[in-house]
Scaffold this active site. Structure first.
Site, PDB file in Angstrom:
ATOM      1  CD  GLU A 169      -7.746  -1.538  -2.260  1.00  0.00           C
ATOM      2  OE1 GLU A 169      -8.122  -0.385  -2.034  1.00  0.00           O
ATOM      3  OE2 GLU A 169      -6.399  -1.991  -1.811  1.00  0.00           O
TER       4      GLU A 169
ATOM      5  N   GLY B  17      -1.339  -7.877   7.165  1.00  0.00           N
ATOM      6  CA  GLY B  17      -2.365  -9.024   7.024  1.00  0.00           C
ATOM      7  C   GLY B  17      -2.715  -9.526   8.420  1.00  0.00           C
TER       8      GLY B  17
END
Length: 432
Positions: free
Chosen positions: A59, A309
């Protein structure tokens, strides 16, 4: 919904989970962040602030174009991005440095929520996907804070569960100013659960509007991973327990036909890295962790991603990408990240969480569904043996995703119309 009953059930659930959380803290070093989760700690400077909530890594990454867009549109408005997980917090700290601050989302108790709202003083609240926290939403409504669901989706499992409490859910949904839903099906579902139809808008998927990689990203990642320009690479991303075995089986077969082939394997949960490394060793392969590169030797070693990430940009150097969570029934993960980088995608049959995106890619030829390790190996070898086919599939997938662009613009339009206080629009004017 009876808020007292909900709060009591929440307290019981957290009490039951506490031993697990403490064990994870002691055994794996996963922080509890209790002070922040109970709403303590202020923000630098004075409010009000725009508040965006992103549960975890996925998200937070999906929120990147929205947060950037908000910063450009309202440069004088401070932004806060909250997460539930510490891995999501690391992504926020890395990606939004200088743009937004990070804060852990409070436990949904009235006191914790009250302290958090006092610290943030939100001008508006945007919740990525569809996280429904009754006490938080109730407190925001009481303060007159406009609330938006952005990139909203209702999975099959969530829909079944929410329907059991539909009568109580209606009052929770009534406090939400506008619902920006990914697809027509998600819009139908949120309306069926009690959302006022005039507040529901189909915006598309923000993940289709992810920003492009910087120039030279593939070459940069080759240097960071210690790979030569000639090394052939495929990536298995966001894998779960039960999928790494299939990936290793496929890799073993492909490596026979393509000596020197490198596999980059990225478990969905970084805490599983030790388990995955042990599995690789048991299958007779060498492994090297991403954090040991580029100093460690990578020749004939499987690279295990132990960072958070970085995966999406790593896709830029792959010839083929397998997206996990799909060979086992976990609902699948983001297939758009690879498609946006013009990579042919392989995915298992379990893609409920990305049904529309997976359907678009499959229909275009940009993705192929594989049922098991054997078919994964067959399709992998086919694409490696025919780079022109791989390029055609990657381009077809990219064109299909590019045609879906526009979600960011529509979402920012909804922010301007319904969340910014000096906007003359009101929900129901023309939101549908």
């Amino acid at each position: 919904m009876t808020y007292v009953l909900y709060t009591a059930l929440l307290a019981a659930g957290i009490t039951a989970y506490a031993p697990v959380a403490i064990t994870r803290r002691l055994m794996r070093g996963i922080p509890l962040n209790l002070r922040a989760r109970f709403g303590y700690g202020g923000e630098n400077g004075s409010g009000p602030r725009g508040w965006v909530h992103a549960v975890s890594v996925g998200e937070a990454i999906a929120a990147a174009p929205l947060v950037d867009g908000l910063h450009r549109a309202y440069p004088s408005l401070p932004l806060v991005v909250s997460t539930v997980t510490s891995t999501g917090g690391r992504v926020v700290a890395d990606r939004f440095a200088g743009i937004a601050s990070h804060r852990y989302f409070p436990l949904d108790f009235p006191g914790a929520v009250r302290r958090t709202l006092a610290a943030i003083d939100p001008a508006f609240f945007i919740c990525m996907e569809t996280e429904l926290w009754p006490n938080t939403l109730r407190a925001l409504t009481a303060r007159g804070v406009p609330v938006m669901i952005a990139n909203g989706r209702i999975s099959d499992r969530s829909f079944r569960r929410y329907r059991l409490v539909r009568a109580a859910l209606r009052s929770v949904l009534s406090g939400i100013t506008v619902f920006g839903m990914r697809s027509d099906e998600d819009a139908r579902r949120i309306i069926a659960l009690g959302a006022p139809p005039e507040r529901v808008v189909v915006t598309g998927n923000l993940k289709s509007d992810a920003p492009a990689d910087p120039a030279g990203a593939a070459d940069l990642w080759r240097r960071l991973l210690g790979l030569s320009r000639e090394q052939r690479v495929w990536i298995a991303g966001s894998t779960h327990r039960g999928e790494e075995e299939a990936v290793l089986t496929a890799h073993a077969a492909a490596a026979i036909e393509h000596p020197g082939l490198t596999l980059v394997l990225a478990p969905r949960h970084p805490e599983r890295v030790d388990e995955v490394v042990a599995l690789i060793t048991s299958r007779g392969f060498r492994s090297v962790r991403r954090t040991a590169l580029p100093l460690a030797r990578t020749a004939r070693a499987i690279i295990v991603v132990d960072t958070v990430g970085e995966l999406a940009q790593m896709y830029s150097l792959a010839e083929v990408v397998f997206v996990g969570g799909s060979l086992v029934p976990r609902g699948g993960h983001n297939v758009l990240e690879a498609a946006l980088r013009r990579k042919p995608v392989l995915t298992g049959p379990h893609t409920d969480n990305f049904r529309e995106a997976a359907g678009v890619l499959t229909a275009s030829g940009g993705a192929v569904v594989v049922e098991d390790a054997e078919v994964l190996g067959v399709e992998l070898r086919r694409l490696l043996a025919d780079p022109a086919l791989a390029a055609r599939r990657g381009e077809a997938g990219f064109e299909a995703v590019a045609a879906q662009h526009g979600a960011l613009r529509q979402t920012l339009d909804l922010v301007a119309r319904f969340l910014i206080r000096d906007s003359p629009a009101r929900v129901g004017d023309d939101a549908r």
